[in-house]
Design a protein around this motif. Structure first.
Motif, mmCIF file in Angstrom:
data_model
loop_
_atom_site.group_PDB
_atom_site.id
_atom_site.type_symbol
_atom_site.label_atom_id
_atom_site.label_comp_id
_atom_site.label_asym_id
_atom_site.label_seq_id
_atom_site.Cartn_x
_atom_site.Cartn_y
_atom_site.Cartn_z
ATOM 1 N N VAL A 199 0.847 -1.112 -0.039
ATOM 2 C CA VAL A 199 -0.095 -0.088 -0.038
ATOM 3 C C VAL A 199 1.079 1.055 0.028
ATOM 4 N N ASP A 200 0.469 2.198 -1.049
ATOM 5 C CA ASP A 200 1.535 3.412 -1.073
ATOM 6 C C ASP A 200 1.138 3.965 0.308
ATOM 7 N N PRO A 201 2.199 4.791 0.886
ATOM 8 C CA PRO A 201 2.059 5.571 2.178
ATOM 9 C C PRO A 201 1.221 6.833 2.197
ATOM 10 N N GLU A 202 1.215 7.098 0.779
ATOM 11 C CA GLU A 202 0.577 8.531 0.612
ATOM 12 C C GLU A 202 -0.656 8.492 0.225
ATOM 13 N N THR A 203 -1.129 7.630 -0.758
ATOM 14 C CA THR A 203 -2.393 7.755 -1.180
ATOM 15 C C THR A 203 -3.184 6.312 -0.714
ATOM 16 N N LYS A 248 -3.536 3.446 -1.389
ATOM 17 C CA LYS A 248 -3.844 2.547 -2.565
ATOM 18 C C LYS A 248 -2.736 1.524 -3.042
ATOM 19 N N PRO A 249 -3.293 0.394 -3.457
ATOM 20 C CA PRO A 249 -1.792 -0.558 -3.827
ATOM 21 C C PRO A 249 -1.129 -0.004 -4.717
ATOM 22 N N THR A 250 0.215 -0.264 -4.767
ATOM 23 C CA THR A 250 1.273 0.052 -5.690
ATOM 24 C C THR A 250 2.174 -0.853 -5.784
ATOM 25 N N ARG A 251 2.862 -1.004 -7.203
ATOM 26 C CA ARG A 251 4.009 -1.656 -7.141
ATOM 27 C C ARG A 251 5.330 -1.037 -6.573
ATOM 28 N N VAL A 252 6.092 -1.829 -6.302
ATOM 29 C CA VAL A 252 7.481 -1.338 -5.679
ATOM 30 C C VAL A 252 8.679 -1.553 -6.597
ATOM 31 N N GLY A 253 9.252 -0.266 -6.637
ATOM 32 C CA GLY A 253 10.543 -0.159 -7.295
ATOM 33 C C GLY A 253 11.703 0.041 -6.398
ATOM 34 N N ILE A 254 13.058 -0.060 -6.910
ATOM 35 C CA ILE A 254 14.298 0.065 -6.170
ATOM 36 C C ILE A 254 15.154 1.181 -6.777
ATOM 37 N N ARG A 255 15.660 2.183 -5.586
ATOM 38 C CA ARG A 255 16.209 3.140 -6.270
ATOM 39 C C ARG A 255 17.548 2.885 -5.260
ATOM 40 N N GLU A 256 18.548 3.040 -6.316
ATOM 41 C CA GLU A 256 20.056 2.953 -5.261
ATOM 42 C C GLU A 256 20.664 4.189 -5.173
ATOM 43 N N GLU A 257 21.305 4.261 -4.005
ATOM 44 C CA GLU A 257 21.866 5.738 -3.400
ATOM 45 C C GLU A 257 23.212 5.365 -3.279
ATOM 46 N N LYS A 258 24.111 6.011 -3.498
ATOM 47 C CA LYS A 258 25.762 5.872 -3.282
ATOM 48 C C LYS A 258 25.873 6.640 -2.258
ATOM 49 N N VAL A 259 26.410 6.068 -1.098
ATOM 50 C CA VAL A 259 26.849 6.756 0.174
ATOM 51 C C VAL A 259 28.107 6.552 0.452
ATOM 52 N N ARG A 317 20.121 0.361 -1.213
ATOM 53 C CA ARG A 317 18.833 0.038 -2.015
ATOM 54 C C ARG A 317 17.574 0.578 -1.267
ATOM 55 N N ILE A 318 17.103 1.331 -1.712
ATOM 56 C CA ILE A 318 15.840 1.963 -1.166
ATOM 57 C C ILE A 318 14.509 1.536 -1.899
ATOM 58 N N ARG A 319 13.618 1.131 -1.135
ATOM 59 C CA ARG A 319 12.232 0.704 -1.779
ATOM 60 C C ARG A 319 11.370 1.869 -2.116
ATOM 61 N N VAL A 320 10.905 2.162 -3.401
ATOM 62 C CA VAL A 320 9.873 3.029 -3.678
ATOM 63 C C VAL A 320 8.644 3.001 -4.362
ATOM 64 N N ALA A 321 7.770 3.651 -3.734
ATOM 65 C CA ALA A 321 6.329 3.242 -4.278
ATOM 66 C C ALA A 321 6.177 3.700 -5.878
ATOM 67 N N LYS A 322 5.868 2.910 -6.791
ATOM 68 C CA LYS A 322 5.668 3.563 -8.099
ATOM 69 C C LYS A 322 4.520 4.367 -8.378
ATOM 70 N N ARG A 323 3.519 4.474 -7.675
ATOM 71 C CA ARG A 323 2.425 5.162 -8.112
ATOM 72 C C ARG A 323 2.821 6.678 -7.440
ATOM 73 N N SER A 324 3.197 6.834 -6.219
ATOM 74 C CA SER A 324 3.765 8.355 -5.767
ATOM 75 C C SER A 324 5.126 8.839 -5.922
ATOM 76 N N GLY A 325 5.864 7.754 -5.970
ATOM 77 C CA GLY A 325 7.529 7.780 -6.222
ATOM 78 C C GLY A 325 7.872 8.035 -4.720
ATOM 79 N N LYS A 326 7.244 7.957 -3.467
ATOM 80 C CA LYS A 326 7.771 8.157 -2.170
ATOM 81 C C LYS A 326 8.544 6.991 -1.790
ATOM 82 N N ASP A 327 9.376 7.252 -0.825
ATOM 83 C CA ASP A 327 10.020 5.957 -0.170
ATOM 84 C C ASP A 327 9.106 5.329 0.731
ATOM 85 N N ILE A 328 9.317 4.031 0.934
ATOM 86 C CA ILE A 328 8.661 3.319 1.905
ATOM 87 C C ILE A 328 9.294 2.797 2.875
#
Length: 127
Positions: free
Chosen positions: A89-93, A95-106, A116-127
């Motif tokens: 479930v998307d934290p913002e809307t 509603k159900p959403t697919r999950v994407g992965i964003r890689e961040e260099k630290v 590796r950060i999980r991202v909601a495809k519907r809103s683009g927000k981090d999970i």
């Protein structure tokens, strides 16, 4: 030889929604019911069998025998369902959403690490 267990994008503690009819059960009045559309928190994830235990979803009754320290009777609890039948479930809307992965260099102590950060495809927000 055992097959490699897949990486799952749903973790314990996530809020998920059931997206398919899991089991056709009957209410007390005889009408059919299902868990389609119900939302609940993930209690447990089994990567080997690709099943999740969701709070309040797919409830079954088990007849338990009385043992020392345990009372017998009919116990209602959750049964595991396949991970493909639930969606995060998307934290913002909400509603159900697919999950994407964003890689961040630290960079820490002169070393670069990839997070590796999980991202909601519907809103683009981090999970």
């Amino acid at each position: 030889m055992s097959a490699k267990t897949p990486k799952l994008r749903i973790k314990k503690g996530d809020l998920v929604q059931v997206i398919t009819r899991v089991r056709g059960r009957k209410n007390e009045d005889g009408t059919k019911t299902s868990d389609l559309g119900k939302q609940g928190k993930v209690l447990e994830v089994n990567a080997e069998t690709q099943r999740v235990l969701v709070e309040g979803v797919n409830r079954i009754k088990r007849h338990t025998k009385a043992r020392p320290g345990v009372e017998g009777g009919i116990v209602e609890r959750e049964a595991p369902i396949h991970i493909s039948n639930v969606q995060l479930v998307d934290p913002e809307t909400k509603k159900p959403t697919r999950v994407g992965i964003r890689e961040e260099k630290v960079e820490r102590d002169g070393r670069t690490k990839t997070n590796r950060i999980r991202v909601a495809k519907r809103s683009g927000k981090d999970i």
